[in-house]
Design a protein around this motif. Structure first.
Motif, PDB file in Angstrom:
ATOM      1  N   TRP A  86       0.806  -1.230   0.000  1.00 58.16           N
ATOM      2  CA  TRP A  86       0.000   0.000   0.000  1.00 58.16           C
ATOM      3  C   TRP A  86       0.834   1.274   0.000  1.00 58.16           C
ATOM      4  O   TRP A  86       0.348   2.341  -0.381  1.00 58.16           O
ATOM      5  CB  TRP A  86      -0.942   0.002   1.210  1.00 58.16           C
ATOM      6  CG  TRP A  86      -2.201  -0.793   0.984  1.00 58.16           C
ATOM      7  CD1 TRP A  86      -2.513  -2.003   1.526  1.00 58.16           C
ATOM      8  CD2 TRP A  86      -3.325  -0.434   0.169  1.00 58.16           C
ATOM      9  NE1 TRP A  86      -3.752  -2.430   1.094  1.00 58.16           N
ATOM     10  CE2 TRP A  86      -4.264  -1.479   0.261  1.00 58.16           C
ATOM     11  CE3 TRP A  86      -3.615   0.660  -0.647  1.00 58.16           C
ATOM     12  CZ2 TRP A  86      -5.485  -1.452  -0.413  1.00 58.16           C
ATOM     13  CZ3 TRP A  86      -4.832   0.686  -1.331  1.00 58.16           C
ATOM     14  CH2 TRP A  86      -5.746  -0.361  -1.209  1.00 58.16           C
ATOM     15  N   SER A  87       2.095   1.211   0.436  1.00 60.47           N
ATOM     16  CA  SER A  87       2.918   2.429   0.480  1.00 60.47           C
ATOM     17  C   SER A  87       3.071   3.054  -0.909  1.00 60.47           C
ATOM     18  O   SER A  87       3.272   4.270  -1.024  1.00 60.47           O
ATOM     19  CB  SER A  87       4.302   2.115   1.064  1.00 60.47           C
ATOM     20  OG  SER A  87       4.935   1.108   0.298  1.00 60.47           O
ATOM     21  N   GLY A  89       0.832   3.586  -2.930  1.00 57.45           N
ATOM     22  CA  GLY A  89      -0.281   4.524  -3.124  1.00 57.45           C
ATOM     23  C   GLY A  89       0.152   5.951  -2.842  1.00 57.45           C
ATOM     24  O   GLY A  89      -0.232   6.885  -3.558  1.00 57.45           O
ATOM     25  N   LEU A  90       0.995   6.127  -1.830  1.00 52.33           N
ATOM     26  CA  LEU A  90       1.477   7.477  -1.512  1.00 52.33           C
ATOM     27  C   LEU A  90       2.563   7.898  -2.494  1.00 52.33           C
ATOM     28  O   LEU A  90       2.694   9.075  -2.824  1.00 52.33           O
ATOM     29  CB  LEU A  90       2.010   7.510  -0.073  1.00 52.33           C
ATOM     30  CG  LEU A  90       2.320   8.901   0.476  1.00 52.33           C
ATOM     31  CD1 LEU A  90       1.085   9.787   0.491  1.00 52.33           C
ATOM     32  CD2 LEU A  90       2.899   8.817   1.886  1.00 52.33           C
ATOM     33  N   THR A 253      -6.905  -6.860   2.071  1.00 53.10           N
ATOM     34  CA  THR A 253      -6.036  -6.023   2.910  1.00 53.10           C
ATOM     35  C   THR A 253      -5.717  -6.725   4.227  1.00 53.10           C
ATOM     36  O   THR A 253      -4.584  -6.649   4.725  1.00 53.10           O
ATOM     37  CB  THR A 253      -6.706  -4.657   3.169  1.00 53.10           C
ATOM     38  OG1 THR A 253      -7.022  -4.059   1.922  1.00 53.10           O
ATOM     39  CG2 THR A 253      -5.784  -3.731   3.939  1.00 53.10           C
ATOM     40  N   ALA A 257      -1.988  -7.646   5.494  1.00 52.48           N
ATOM     41  CA  ALA A 257      -1.455  -7.192   6.782  1.00 52.48           C
ATOM     42  C   ALA A 257      -0.828  -8.322   7.593  1.00 52.48           C
ATOM     43  O   ALA A 257      -0.227  -8.071   8.632  1.00 52.48           O
ATOM     44  CB  ALA A 257      -2.554  -6.517   7.593  1.00 52.48           C
ATOM     45  N   GLY A 370       2.722  -7.260   8.483  1.00 53.47           N
ATOM     46  CA  GLY A 370       2.026  -5.974   8.420  1.00 53.47           C
ATOM     47  C   GLY A 370       2.779  -4.900   7.686  1.00 53.47           C
ATOM     48  O   GLY A 370       2.246  -3.821   7.430  1.00 53.47           O
ATOM     49  N   VAL A 371       4.025  -5.191   7.296  1.00 51.26           N
ATOM     50  CA  VAL A 371       4.841  -4.141   6.683  1.00 51.26           C
ATOM     51  C   VAL A 371       4.281  -3.709   5.313  1.00 51.26           C
ATOM     52  O   VAL A 371       4.503  -2.584   4.866  1.00 51.26           O
ATOM     53  CB  VAL A 371       6.303  -4.630   6.593  1.00 51.26           C
ATOM     54  CG1 VAL A 371       6.469  -5.678   5.514  1.00 51.26           C
ATOM     55  CG2 VAL A 371       7.257  -3.489   6.416  1.00 51.26           C
ATOM     56  N   ALA A 373       1.202  -3.142   4.710  1.00 54.72           N
ATOM     57  CA  ALA A 373      -0.007  -2.349   4.890  1.00 54.72           C
ATOM     58  C   ALA A 373       0.264  -1.012   5.550  1.00 54.72           C
ATOM     59  O   ALA A 373      -0.657  -0.313   5.942  1.00 54.72           O
ATOM     60  CB  ALA A 373      -1.026  -3.138   5.721  1.00 54.72           C
ATOM     61  N   THR A 374       1.559  -0.663   5.658  1.00 56.62           N
ATOM     62  CA  THR A 374       1.859   0.616   6.311  1.00 56.62           C
ATOM     63  C   THR A 374       3.024   1.306   5.615  1.00 56.62           C
ATOM     64  O   THR A 374       3.505   0.855   4.565  1.00 56.62           O
ATOM     65  CB  THR A 374       2.149   0.375   7.811  1.00 56.62           C
ATOM     66  OG1 THR A 374       2.210   1.643   8.473  1.00 56.62           O
ATOM     67  CG2 THR A 374       3.451  -0.385   8.017  1.00 56.62           C
ATOM     68  N   LEU A 375       3.480   2.400   6.189  1.00 52.52           N
ATOM     69  CA  LEU A 375       4.611   3.152   5.651  1.00 52.52           C
ATOM     70  C   LEU A 375       5.858   2.840   6.484  1.00 52.52           C
ATOM     71  O   LEU A 375       5.727   2.529   7.662  1.00 52.52           O
ATOM     72  CB  LEU A 375       4.314   4.662   5.717  1.00 52.52           C
ATOM     73  CG  LEU A 375       3.228   5.150   4.753  1.00 52.52           C
ATOM     74  CD1 LEU A 375       2.827   6.582   5.106  1.00 52.52           C
ATOM     75  CD2 LEU A 375       3.717   5.087   3.311  1.00 52.52           C
ATOM     76  N   PRO A 376       7.041   2.897   5.947  1.00 50.34           N
ATOM     77  CA  PRO A 376       7.399   3.289   4.580  1.00 50.34           C
ATOM     78  C   PRO A 376       7.354   2.140   3.576  1.00 50.34           C
ATOM     79  O   PRO A 376       7.747   2.325   2.439  1.00 50.34           O
ATOM     80  CB  PRO A 376       8.828   3.788   4.749  1.00 50.34           C
ATOM     81  CG  PRO A 376       9.381   2.947   5.852  1.00 50.34           C
ATOM     82  CD  PRO A 376       8.239   2.683   6.787  1.00 50.34           C
ATOM     83  N   PHE A 438      -5.122   4.995  -9.125  1.00 54.96           N
ATOM     84  CA  PHE A 438      -5.522   4.434  -7.834  1.00 54.96           C
ATOM     85  C   PHE A 438      -6.079   3.011  -7.998  1.00 54.96           C
ATOM     86  O   PHE A 438      -5.750   2.122  -7.204  1.00 54.96           O
ATOM     87  CB  PHE A 438      -6.512   5.355  -7.109  1.00 54.96           C
ATOM     88  CG  PHE A 438      -6.626   5.039  -5.648  1.00 54.96           C
ATOM     89  CD1 PHE A 438      -5.609   5.371  -4.769  1.00 54.96           C
ATOM     90  CD2 PHE A 438      -7.723   4.367  -5.152  1.00 54.96           C
ATOM     91  CE1 PHE A 438      -5.685   5.052  -3.428  1.00 54.96           C
ATOM     92  CE2 PHE A 438      -7.815   4.038  -3.814  1.00 54.96           C
ATOM     93  CZ  PHE A 438      -6.788   4.386  -2.949  1.00 54.96           C
ATOM     94  N   ILE A 442      -4.989  -0.626  -6.124  1.00 53.42           N
ATOM     95  CA  ILE A 442      -5.901  -1.614  -5.510  1.00 53.42           C
ATOM     96  C   ILE A 442      -5.709  -2.992  -6.155  1.00 53.42           C
ATOM     97  O   ILE A 442      -5.568  -4.004  -5.463  1.00 53.42           O
ATOM     98  CB  ILE A 442      -7.365  -1.144  -5.672  1.00 53.42           C
ATOM     99  CG1 ILE A 442      -7.591   0.125  -4.839  1.00 53.42           C
ATOM    100  CG2 ILE A 442      -8.338  -2.237  -5.248  1.00 53.42           C
ATOM    101  CD1 ILE A 442      -8.975   0.726  -5.007  1.00 53.42           C
TER     102      ILE A 442
ATOM    103  N   ALA B  67       1.949  -2.951  12.614  1.00 48.54           N
ATOM    104  CA  ALA B  67       0.930  -2.728  11.588  1.00 48.54           C
ATOM    105  C   ALA B  67      -0.106  -3.844  11.533  1.00 48.54           C
ATOM    106  O   ALA B  67      -1.271  -3.602  11.247  1.00 48.54           O
ATOM    107  CB  ALA B  67       1.599  -2.574  10.228  1.00 48.54           C
ATOM    108  N   TRP B  80      -5.085   4.836   6.955  1.00 49.31           N
ATOM    109  CA  TRP B  80      -4.204   5.940   6.549  1.00 49.31           C
ATOM    110  C   TRP B  80      -4.261   6.150   5.026  1.00 49.31           C
ATOM    111  O   TRP B  80      -4.089   7.270   4.542  1.00 49.31           O
ATOM    112  CB  TRP B  80      -2.763   5.702   7.031  1.00 49.31           C
ATOM    113  CG  TRP B  80      -2.060   4.506   6.398  1.00 49.31           C
ATOM    114  CD1 TRP B  80      -2.017   3.235   6.864  1.00 49.31           C
ATOM    115  CD2 TRP B  80      -1.302   4.503   5.177  1.00 49.31           C
ATOM    116  NE1 TRP B  80      -1.292   2.429   6.019  1.00 49.31           N
ATOM    117  CE2 TRP B  80      -0.834   3.182   4.989  1.00 49.31           C
ATOM    118  CE3 TRP B  80      -0.980   5.475   4.241  1.00 49.31           C
ATOM    119  CZ2 TRP B  80      -0.060   2.820   3.889  1.00 49.31           C
ATOM    120  CZ3 TRP B  80      -0.207   5.115   3.141  1.00 49.31           C
ATOM    121  CH2 TRP B  80       0.245   3.792   2.973  1.00 49.31           C
ATOM    122  N   ILE B  85      -4.772   9.382   1.220  1.00 48.07           N
ATOM    123  CA  ILE B  85      -4.620   9.292  -0.243  1.00 48.07           C
ATOM    124  C   ILE B  85      -5.982   9.316  -0.939  1.00 48.07           C
ATOM    125  O   ILE B  85      -6.244  10.189  -1.782  1.00 48.07           O
ATOM    126  CB  ILE B  85      -3.853   8.001  -0.643  1.00 48.07           C
ATOM    127  CG1 ILE B  85      -2.486   7.945   0.043  1.00 48.07           C
ATOM    128  CG2 ILE B  85      -3.671   7.958  -2.161  1.00 48.07           C
ATOM    129  CD1 ILE B  85      -1.755   6.631  -0.112  1.00 48.07           C
TER     130      ILE B  85
END
Lengths: 658, 136
Positions: A86-87, A89-90, A253, A257, A370-371, A373-376, A438, A442, B67, B80, B85
């Motif tokens: 997911w990161s 996405g940013l 998701t 995770a 879980g890495v 599903a989160t940042l970075p 986007f 997904i 996470a 988040w 986003i």
């Protein structure tokens, strides 16, 4: 771009692929012919290179969008989402504003001044704005320099996609045999070059060269519209199919995770049951029982089963390390249960003899559930993870401002019909990118649960997902159509670049320096000849292209932006800006990009890489350097002539009351 | 008032000047004025969205090690992603629509001597769909 070589074979869609391709090329050529029937009262050059400056909303919006999206959008980007979760996405998030920034910043003034000065190319406009032939020449040389590199990369990308689409088609295989024997007999085939690739290159390149040469800018725009529709159509179809296949986004998701990054290692394997299957193909999934419980491996190379039952590498490793003999098979260990794999076959008739190692874990995120599903986000190579904050800032700026600084986009800004067209096109492209980027995030996050463990071959994930979901829904014919999206993306970028090089040569070199007053007939002949010759030259250069082509595309994109964004932006909005400042800004931007890549490549042992001072991308460093140089040099040198300032920033006062 | 170096070097925008070559009275090209104003709006919008998107994403995203336990979904995506986003992306389309259909001036770009907010665009609008109501 080597990654494109790995684009999937789509076993169930061989015939549909060739039908799709032939149908698609047929429509493209028809559109080119149709566009050439449109006549205009404008000059030949304006008509051929800018479509008479009459692009409407849909044509302008889709040609901008399609040219911006190259093969990377449908091959490299899905691979990135799959690898980092997911990161990403940013990482791509600033596409939410890309049309607004890329078009809202410069387009209106570019269009107005291009009309006012009768400019057909970016150097043309800069030449008029600064009354400096030298500056126009520098801009032309930079455009031709970067585009030549990029064009070769795009030609190779398109040809490889075509090759993977057609490789299972018997007709194509026969054609390759005949073609190869002809080449070998005439001694024309360079050593180490695949004749199937060369055949695809010739067919694909000639199609693009012919319709671009024949139809000019209008044909490019019309085919871009078709290609833009194919791209968004492919994604819109793929999104619900993928979501359905994984049981919804929430389910996917939650599963993501729990995922842990894989580890690369080497193992010795033994087949436990006699079988006729003597080979294990690359990417096969193997489940073994060990004292640590059930373990799942994915093979990273083809292997074969010997009479003794030992599994050995099909091609012995080149390493001189005695531990790395042919019985050590490179694998990726996936930390998942075999029950999580629903859409691929598992080999359970193999046992683990010994783990040879060494293990190569991710530099960031190893062992952490879980890495994804989160940042970075996890990273195989960076201790800071995929997207630390400084890199996120760099990319947020990069997508928007680098797009504004691309001469290929500037050319399109010179071609729309009026400001109403511009306003509507900005909104149209905004919605268009929302429907593409986007959803890709997904789809390929879901792909992590649909097809787990493709990290080592992530560039194949787009066609693999297409093959899987069309198989699940029983519509394999759709695979050919969906895989046409990256093909369309490459084509729409290639034709634009081809035309830009041609316009630079005809208008900015021949028309400025060799014959300032050519006849219409001579101009026409030269234009057709140049477009065709440049295309054929790029095709020949692509027969044996350099490696690292994807990196070259990124390098040229940043190079264009650092060289052109600041000089063009200031030329449009700062009255005091002169040609000294413009030349300084352009050259400092150009060389800072070159320098950072040279240092990065040197430190990376010869592989193309960018050095990032303070973790800032070469694009940001280049643009800031360019801005400082342009402003300083401009202030220290005489202002432009008053005639220029009046021409570009003033108009005769209207006496009537407003 | 003649065009002087002050006009270039200082941030004084002379609205009315005289062309020294022809002696004609000149004024700043409205296309230039409008385009500059629109560029400033674009830069402000970009900066705000960058601050919001990056700020929200990095402040809401749980630390990597936690996470799995902390995954909190909104519409199937990590929360988040939704707040940092997806929602800004949807809102960016609304702001883009506002910019395109309300803020951006329908200047005439074909006028050789500088454009104006003139009926060309209105006529053009009338001939097309009503989706892009011009702002004058």
């Amino acid at each position: 771009m080597d990654s494109i070589l790995l684009l999937a074979q789509i076993p169930d869609s061989g015939n549909s692929a060739i039908i799709t391709f032939v149908f698609y090329i047929g429509i493209v050529l028809f559109l080119a012919w149709l566009s050439s029937r449109i006549t205009s009262e404008g000059s030949f050059l304006s008509e051929y290179f800018l479509g008479g400056r009459k692009l409407g909303v849909w044509a302008f919006a889709l040609t901008f969008a399609a040219t911006s999206a190259s093969g990377g959008s449908f091959i490299g980007f899905p691979s990135l989402v799959y690898t980092h979760g997911w990161s990403v996405g940013l990482w791509i998030a600033s596409y939410m504003l890309m049309p607004l920034v890329a078009l809202g910043l410069l387009a209106k003034r570019l269009n107005q001044l291009a009309r006012k000065t009768d400019a057909i190319t970016v150097p043309d406009l800069l030449h008029s704005r600064f009354e400096s032939p030298l500056f126009g020449l520098i801009a032309t040389v930079l455009i031709v320099f970067f585009l030549t590199f990029n064009l070769v990369a795009q030609f190779k990308g398109g040809s490889v996609i075509l090759q993977t689409l057609l490789r299972d088609v018997p007709l194509f295989q026969q054609a390759v045999e005949v073609f190869a024997s002809g080449l070998i007999a005439s001694n024309l085939l360079p050593a180490g070059v695949d004749p199937a690739y060369v055949l695809c290159l010739i067919v694909f390149s000639l199609a693009v060269i012919l319709y671009t040469t024949y139809g000019g800018f209008r044909a490019v725009v019309w085919t871009d519209v078709l290609q833009g529709v194919v791209m968004v159509g492919g994604i819109i179809l793929l999104l619900p199919m993928t979501l359905g296949a994984v049981g919804g986004l929430s389910s996917a998701t939650r599963q993501i995770a729990t995922q842990i990054p894989p580890v690369r290692t080497s193992v010795q394997l033994q087949v436990t049951e006699p079988s006729d299957a003597r080979t294990l193909l690359k990417n096969s999934l193997i489940v073994v029982d060990s004292d640590r419980g059930e373990r799942v491996f994915r093979l990273l190379a083809n292997a074969k089963v010997e009479v003794s039952g030992s599994v050995v590498a099909a091609v012995p490793p080149e390493s001189s390390d005695p531990a790395q003999d042919s019985s050590a098979i490179a694998v990726l260990e996936l930390f998942i249960n075999s029950t999580d794999i629903h859409h691929e076959q598992l080999r359970r008739d193999v046992e683990l003899v010994e783990e040879v190692g060494p293990e190569t874990a991710y530099a960031f995120g190893a062992g952490q559930a879980g890495v994804y599903a989160t940042l970075p986000g996890p990273s195989p190579s960076s201790n800071a993870g995929f997207l630390p904050f400084s890199i996120a800032v760099s990319f947020f700026c990069f997508w928007c401002f680098a797009s504004a600084g691309q001469p290929s986009n500037m050319i399109r800004c010179m071609a729309f019909e009026n400001s109403t067209t511009l306003a509507r096109a900005i909104f149209t492209v905004s919605v268009y990118f929302s429907l593409i980027y986007f959803p890709i995030v997904i789809i390929f996050c879901c792909a992590r649960t649909l097809l787990p463990g493709w990290e080592a071959d992530a560039d194949r994930i787009m066609p693999e997902v297409v093959r899987t979901v069309t198989g699940i829904y029983g519509v394999p014919w759709l695979a050919g159509l969906l895989v046409a999206a990256p093909f369309a993306a490459v084509m729409s970028t290639m034709d634009s670049f081809l035309l830009m090089i041609s316009s630079s040569v005809v208008r900015d070199i021949y028309g400025r320096w060799i014959n300032t007053n050519p006849t219409e007939k001579r101009t026409k002949t030269l234009t057709y000849l140049t477009t065709f010759t440049v295309g054929v030259a790029a095709m020949i250069a692509s027969i044996n292209p350099p490696t690292f082509l994807q990196d070259i595309i990124v390098f040229t994109g940043a190079g264009f932006a650092t060289s052109f964004l600041v000089p063009v932006g200031l030329a449009l909005y700062w009255r005091r800006f002169n040609h000294y400042g413009a030349i300084a800004g352009m050259l400092v931007g150009f060389f800072s990009n070159i320098l950072l890549y040279a240092i990065g490549t040197y430190l990376n042992g010869g592989e193309i890489a960018a050095y990032q001072p303070l973790k800032l991308s070469p694009f940001l460093v280049g643009c800031i350097s360019s801005l400082v140089a342009a402003v300083l040099v401009c202030i220290l040198t005489p202002p432009p002539s008053q005639a220029i300032v009046v021409k570009f920033f003033y108009r005769k006062r209207r006496l009537s009351a407003r | 008032m003649r065009i002087s170096l002050r006009t270039f070097t200082m941030s004084i925008i002379a609205e009315q000047d005289v062309d020294p070559a022809s002696g004609d009275a000149v004024e700043l090209d409205p296309v230039f004025v409008h385009a500059k104003r629109e560029a400033v709006i674009v830069l402000v919008v970009f900066t705000l969205f960058m601050l919001v998107s990056l700020g929200v994403s990095y402040s809401l995203a749980p630390p990597s090690g936690k996470a799995q336990a902390a995954v909190d979904l909104v519409l199937g995506m990590p929360h988040w992603v939704f707040w940092g986003i997806f929602l800004p992306w949807m809102f960016a389309n609304v702001v883009t629509a506002w910019f395109c259909f309300v803020t951006i001036k329908r200047d005439d770009l074909t006028e050789p001597d500088g454009g104006d907010e003139r009926p060309e665009s209105l006529a053009s609008d009338a001939g097309q769909s009503s989706a892009g109501g011009a702002n004058h």
